[in-house]
Every structure is written in C-alpha cells, then in structure tokens.
Design an enzyme around this catalytic site. Sequence first.
Site, PDB file in Angstrom:
ATOM      1  N   GLY A 155       0.653  -1.047   0.062  1.00  0.00           N
ATOM      2  CA  GLY A 155       0.122   0.052  -0.054  1.00  0.00           C
ATOM      3  C   GLY A 155       1.085   1.297  -0.067  1.00  0.00           C
ATOM      4  O   GLY A 155       0.659   2.237  -0.800  1.00  0.00           O
ATOM      5  N   TYR A 156       1.710   1.225   0.763  1.00  0.00           N
ATOM      6  CA  TYR A 156       2.674   2.255   1.196  1.00  0.00           C
ATOM      7  C   TYR A 156       3.367   2.596  -0.369  1.00  0.00           C
ATOM      8  O   TYR A 156       3.616   3.533  -1.003  1.00  0.00           O
ATOM      9  CB  TYR A 156       3.765   2.211   2.203  1.00  0.00           C
ATOM     10  CG  TYR A 156       4.785   3.448   2.239  1.00  0.00           C
ATOM     11  CD1 TYR A 156       4.308   4.538   2.808  1.00  0.00           C
ATOM     12  CD2 TYR A 156       6.000   3.197   1.972  1.00  0.00           C
ATOM     13  CE1 TYR A 156       5.252   5.323   3.077  1.00  0.00           C
ATOM     14  CE2 TYR A 156       6.961   4.080   2.083  1.00  0.00           C
ATOM     15  CZ  TYR A 156       6.587   5.349   2.707  1.00  0.00           C
ATOM     16  OH  TYR A 156       7.396   6.574   3.196  1.00  0.00           O
TER      17      TYR A 156
END
Length: 279
Positions: A155-156
């Site tokens: 996600g990051y």
Amino acid sequence: MARLSDMVAVVTGGGRGIGREIALQQAREGAKVAVLARTVTEIEETVSLIKGEGGQAIAVSTDIIDLAAVENAFARVVSELGPVDVLVNNHGSFQGFGPIWECDPLVWWRDVEINLRGTFNTCRTAAPKMLARGGGRIVNLVGGGTGNSFPNGSGYASSKAAIMRLTECLNDTTIGNDVRAFAVDPGLVRSAMTELQLSSEAGKTYLPGIQKLFDDSVNVEPSRAALLIADIAAGRFDTLAGRLLRGVDDRDALAEEMDAIVAADGRALRFSSVEQGKL
C-alpha cells in the site's frame, strides 16, 4: 539576505519528525511557514520552535484527505502570510503491513488515501494559484517502493510510486509557467512511522529488514532532506524539476551532475531503454 526571504512555504505533516525539521529549515532560510497536520498540539509546538528562533509561522490543523478542508487551510495561509511560493507534501501513512490477503483492506487503502489523495488535494489547491502568479515550487516526498518492489509494504509502495508519477505529470503540465514539481526521498529516518514498524507485531513479522537496517546504522538524519528541500525552494535544483532527489545525495555533487542526469533521463520512472524500443 536569507535565500527564502519574502517567500511563503506550506509544510504538511509538519508536527514532528522530518516535517518539523523541514519547516524549521524553511524558516531559518527566511520563509514564512504554515505548518499543516491534524494534531494541533504538535504543529503548535513546531510553530513555537520556529518563533523561538526568530521565525514567522502559523499552525493550521487540517485533514489532508478532505479537499474542502485543504482549500480552507490554504485560504487562511494566504490571508495571514501571503501567497504560497513553496509547497512541501511531507504527510504520510504506513500502517498496512503484510501480504494483501493479510492486511485489513481499510488500513491498506487508508495509507494510499492519505499519501496519494492528500498530495493530490494540496497540489490541486496550490498549483493554479502558483500558475496565476507565474511561479512556485512543489516538493512531494516519496520513499520505499517508489522505484522498486516493497514486499509486505504494497500500500505504501503503491502510493509512493503513484506520487512519483503524479509529480512528473504535474511538472510537465506546469513547468512552462515556471511552476516546478520535485520528488524527494528522505531516506530511512527514525520517525514515528518507522517506530511503528519496529514495535508492532505486524511490523516485526513482515518488515524485519527495517530493524536490520537500523542495526547496521542506516539512519539518515532528517536535516539532510530539510537542507535539500531548502535548496530546491531557493531554485538551486530547478534543472531537475520532475525528477527524484534524495536526502542521502551530496548536494554539491548533485548540482554538478544535473545536466548529465537530464541528458540520461535519470531519476525518473521509466521502462528500460530496451523495453521502450519494443513499445
């Protein structure tokens, strides 16, 4: 005269860590600084530190993913400090650790939303006004996973890669009117974000390499990114607009290499030259 005298800088995520150091350095260089984040006590402390050094700053509590709130925050900055010359998007979230089937989807998406949507909101608000005034500089912080895979941190990584591409697209859209956008990777910095990776069970399970890096003394001082961003705000690296600069860079060496980097189309998200030839 200080390099950033008569400039107004907005620093998001400025209540602690890297963002606080960026805000302090902008003020030391002469800028009037608006410190944005959600936590009032933290941004007020940053402002107090700036004022204690003789600088000028205001604290503006803002939910970065709420476009109306961001627009209101910028309106207040303009009213109290003046038109924005420099925008530094330092806000960030990284709480979704692990394979995507193990991550809470809402946590995973929240990381993407804060990182990417928040950056979109501030750029969308600031860029038109910079264009109307004929100049400005926008700095978007990226990080791990921007140009490479980041297992268990998807996600990051996805959001940071997207911010890199957003930076390139924005710069190519606005540079003709002297509004330049840059991406900055501050490097691995000991911060609240990395402390969560080190202390949480999910972090220990899925991101053990972070602890190893710190054990190996890979720990970049936040002042490195802050000094680099001050140089960007002052125009030193305008040649590298739309590209990636790093906190670990030797700034003098980087200045000498700028033309070569542009000629090689370096510091950008690209397919390899071989793959480009096949498209």
